[in-house]
Design a protein around this motif. Structure first.
Motif: not given
Length: 274
Positions: A177-179, A181, A183, A188-189
């Motif tokens: 979820p934070n990799n 780009n 998001k 944001e997931e």
């Protein structure tokens, strides 16, 4: 310089010139995207016979780059690609997908890379090159982000593509979820979970019926995407969707992708010939 040596030298030069004339041609073109109101660069490789056989038409393979790459990645980092275009007599098109993951963003109307690669680009290629303009003769594959994009686009655009592949594809984005780009396109997931569920390949594959697409999926056993590829393989097996699946020695590297892209082109060629 004696006469025999001169004769041999002339022969070598003539052979060299002949080979250059009959080599694949690599062009970089700018293609307008009405959906995004801008032009994007694409590499188009036409095989050696394209210029000499003016009535012949060719199948097309769309080849997608990974995260942080661009349209020139494949031709620069896998230089054997031009010889493979000649070997299999395929037009190969490498579009610039930025870091889009080839989505149409539900949040940002400026990000319409699904529309570009899935609709606008094939229309341009068919209008400007001697293609075989039907789904049977269009295939799409790619590496990493591009492997996700290829399967995602082919499943959602089965009227456009008849075959699809993935090399080391990020075929389930939810564990990351934070990799990379992601998001930026989906949000944001934690607060946009529905966007992530709807736009990950492993879920999009729910709509597949056996025979909809010829599929080839592979990943290196030392790749950080190996688990999501195994999960997709198991899901397709459970759904009884025919597909080629392979795990090979290797990691998330250009050595792996360069060594294995020919397998995809050969797989597609078999499908084109049916």
């Amino acid at each position: 310089m004696n006469l025999l040596f001169r004769f041999l030298l002339v022969g070598v030069l003539l052979i060299g010139n002949h080979q250059r004339v009959l080599a694949a041609r690599v062009d970089t073109v700018s293609i307008n995207s009405p959906a995004m109101h801008k032009s994007l660069k694409c590499v188009v490789i036409t095989p050696d016979q394209y210029g000499s056989a003016t009535s012949s038409r060719y199948p097309v393979v769309y080849l997608l780059h990974g995260y942080s790459g661009n349209h020139s990645d494949w031709v620069k980092k896998a230089p054997a690609l031009t010889a493979l275009a000649d070997r299999y007599q395929q037009i190969i098109v490498c579009p610039d997908g930025a870091n889009s993951w080839y989505f149409d963003s539900p949040l940002n109307p400026a990000l319409r890379y699904e529309t570009f690669v899935g609709a606008e680009l094939p229309a341009y290629v068919d209008a400007n090159y001697r293609t075989l303009p039907d789904r049977r003769h269009r295939a799409i594959t790619g590496l990493s982000m591009g492997g996700h994009g290829a399967l995602y686009l082919a499943i959602r655009h089965r009227d456009t593509f008849g075959q699809a592949g993935s090399l080391s594809g990020g075929v389930d984005i939810r564990p990351f979820p934070n990799n990379w780009n992601i998001k930026e396109a989906l949000g944001e997931e934690a607060t946009n979970a529905a966007n992530w569920e709807r736009n990950t390949v492993i879920n999009v594959a729910d709509s597949l019926r056996n025979g909809d697409l010829r599929l080839m999926i592979e990943c290196g056993v030392n790749d950080f995407f190996i688990d999501v590829n195994r999960a997709l393989h198991q899901k397709l097996m459970q759904q009884k969707i025919d597909h080629d699946y392979a795990e090979r020695p290797g990691a998330h590297t250009w050595t792996y992708w360069g060594d294995n892209i020919e397998k995809h082109l050969l797989f597609f060629q078999t499908g084109f010939g049916k």
